[in-house]
Structures are given as C-alpha cells and as structure tokens.
Design a protein around this motif. Structure first.
Motif, short mmCIF file in Angstrom:
data_model
loop_
_atom_site.label_atom_id
_atom_site.label_comp_id
_atom_site.label_asym_id
_atom_site.label_seq_id
_atom_site.Cartn_x
_atom_site.Cartn_y
_atom_site.Cartn_z
N VAL A 10 -2.86 -1.11 -6.67
CA VAL A 10 -1.78 -1.82 -7.34
C VAL A 10 -1.02 -0.78 -8.16
O VAL A 10 -1.62 0.13 -8.71
CB VAL A 10 -2.33 -2.98 -8.23
CG1 VAL A 10 -3.28 -2.49 -9.29
CG2 VAL A 10 -1.22 -3.81 -8.82
N SER A 11 0.29 -0.91 -8.23
CA SER A 11 1.06 0.10 -8.97
C SER A 11 0.59 0.16 -10.42
O SER A 11 0.17 -0.85 -10.99
CB SER A 11 2.56 -0.20 -8.91
OG SER A 11 2.86 -1.30 -9.72
N LEU A 14 1.87 -2.36 -12.76
CA LEU A 14 1.41 -3.75 -12.62
C LEU A 14 -0.09 -3.91 -12.81
O LEU A 14 -0.61 -5.02 -12.70
CB LEU A 14 1.80 -4.29 -11.24
CG LEU A 14 3.29 -4.51 -10.99
CD1 LEU A 14 3.53 -4.95 -9.56
CD2 LEU A 14 3.84 -5.54 -11.97
N TYR A 18 -2.12 -7.39 -13.09
CA TYR A 18 -3.08 -7.73 -12.05
C TYR A 18 -4.41 -8.16 -12.67
O TYR A 18 -4.97 -9.19 -12.31
CB TYR A 18 -3.30 -6.54 -11.10
CG TYR A 18 -4.25 -6.87 -9.98
CD1 TYR A 18 -3.78 -7.33 -8.76
CD2 TYR A 18 -5.63 -6.77 -10.16
CE1 TYR A 18 -4.66 -7.67 -7.75
CE2 TYR A 18 -6.51 -7.12 -9.16
CZ TYR A 18 -6.02 -7.57 -7.95
OH TYR A 18 -6.89 -7.92 -6.95
N ASP A 49 -3.51 3.62 -10.31
CA ASP A 49 -3.12 2.58 -9.35
C ASP A 49 -4.32 1.95 -8.66
O ASP A 49 -4.21 1.40 -7.57
CB ASP A 49 -2.14 3.14 -8.32
CG ASP A 49 -2.76 4.23 -7.45
OD1 ASP A 49 -3.85 4.73 -7.79
OD2 ASP A 49 -2.14 4.57 -6.43
N MET A 82 1.71 -12.75 -8.72
CA MET A 82 1.84 -11.29 -8.68
C MET A 82 3.08 -10.83 -7.92
O MET A 82 3.67 -9.82 -8.25
CB MET A 82 0.60 -10.66 -8.01
CG MET A 82 -0.60 -10.56 -8.91
SD MET A 82 -0.33 -9.58 -10.42
CE MET A 82 0.07 -7.97 -9.76
N GLY A 83 3.45 -11.57 -6.88
CA GLY A 83 4.58 -11.16 -6.04
C GLY A 83 4.09 -10.53 -4.74
O GLY A 83 3.08 -9.83 -4.71
N GLU A 84 4.81 -10.80 -3.69
CA GLU A 84 4.49 -10.30 -2.35
C GLU A 84 4.48 -8.78 -2.32
O GLU A 84 5.38 -8.13 -2.86
CB GLU A 84 5.54 -10.84 -1.36
CG GLU A 84 5.22 -10.57 0.08
CD GLU A 84 4.17 -11.51 0.65
OE1 GLU A 84 3.35 -11.04 1.44
OE2 GLU A 84 4.20 -12.70 0.29
N THR A 86 2.61 -6.54 -3.83
CA THR A 86 2.38 -5.78 -5.07
C THR A 86 0.97 -5.20 -5.18
O THR A 86 0.70 -4.39 -6.05
CB THR A 86 2.65 -6.65 -6.31
OG1 THR A 86 1.81 -7.81 -6.25
CG2 THR A 86 4.11 -7.07 -6.39
N TYR A 87 0.07 -5.63 -4.30
CA TYR A 87 -1.30 -5.15 -4.33
C TYR A 87 -1.88 -5.20 -2.92
O TYR A 87 -1.37 -5.91 -2.06
CB TYR A 87 -2.18 -5.96 -5.28
CG TYR A 87 -2.30 -7.41 -4.87
CD1 TYR A 87 -3.36 -7.85 -4.10
CD2 TYR A 87 -1.34 -8.34 -5.25
CE1 TYR A 87 -3.47 -9.17 -3.71
CE2 TYR A 87 -1.44 -9.67 -4.87
CZ TYR A 87 -2.50 -10.07 -4.10
OH TYR A 87 -2.60 -11.38 -3.71
#
Length: 112
Positions: A10-11, A14, A18, A49, A82-84, A86-87
């Motif tokens: 994951v960035s 974020l 997360y 990350d 979380m959003g598509e 993103t992890y």
C-alpha cells in the motif's frame, strides 16, 4: 493455533488509512467468528509501503469456516473505503504454532 499471514503493498501515504480501515472493517467483522483469536499489524520502518497482518485462529477449521459471502461483502466494503487499486496482497501464508513441553524445574530436596 493457526496463523493467517498477509503481506500488503500500500502506498506510504495511505498506510495509516489502510491500518485504520482494516481495524474498523476487517477486525470488527472477524470478531463475530468464535474461532478468531486476534490480530497484529506489523509495519516495517524500512518499507513504508508494506503492512503485514498476522491473524490468529483457534484452528484451521475455524478460519476456513468463515462465510465466503461474509468475506466478499467485507472486502467490498473495505474496497469502497480505501479505493480501487490502492492496495494489493503480495504474499500470504498459513502457519501452525508449535508448542514444546517446558522442562520442569527441579525442586530442592532440602538434603544438601
């Protein structure tokens, strides 16, 4: 005891979101299952990350007995939060905890 082990990419921006959403959504969902014993979140200070989830189950049957429908619904809710894209789960594993008998401590006999 069985360990479910997941490594997530994951960035770094974020990562904290997360971890918070995982606790709010996934951990809350899993506590409804009797074989769920707990969870740890590991972060690597050298890999900003990366998040490792260590999930403790009473048995493999308890873990695998979690409803597939419930898992999918939980994942969809988590994805919306979380959003598509993103992890990503980049590693997963299953481990068994081995316990060895502890040697008994000799008791003093009093005859020295």
């Amino acid at each position: 005891m069985v360990i479910e082990w997941l490594k997530i990419k994951v960035s770094s921006e974020l990562r904290e979101k997360y971890i918070q959403k995982d606790e709010e959504i996934w951990s809350a969902a899993l506590t409804k299952y009797p074989g769920f014993l707990g969870k740890q979140v590991w972060i690597n200070p050298k890999q900003q990350d990366e998040v490792v989830l260590v999930i403790y189950w009473e048995s493999r049957d308890a873990w695998k007995g979690v409803s597939a429908t419930h898992m999918e619904e939980t994942e969809q809710r988590f994805l919306r939060e979380m959003g598509e894209g993103t992890y990503q789960i980049i590693e997963e594993g299953e481990y068994q905890v081995r316990k060895f008998p502890q040697p008994s401590t000799p008791q003093p006999s009093g005859n020295h």
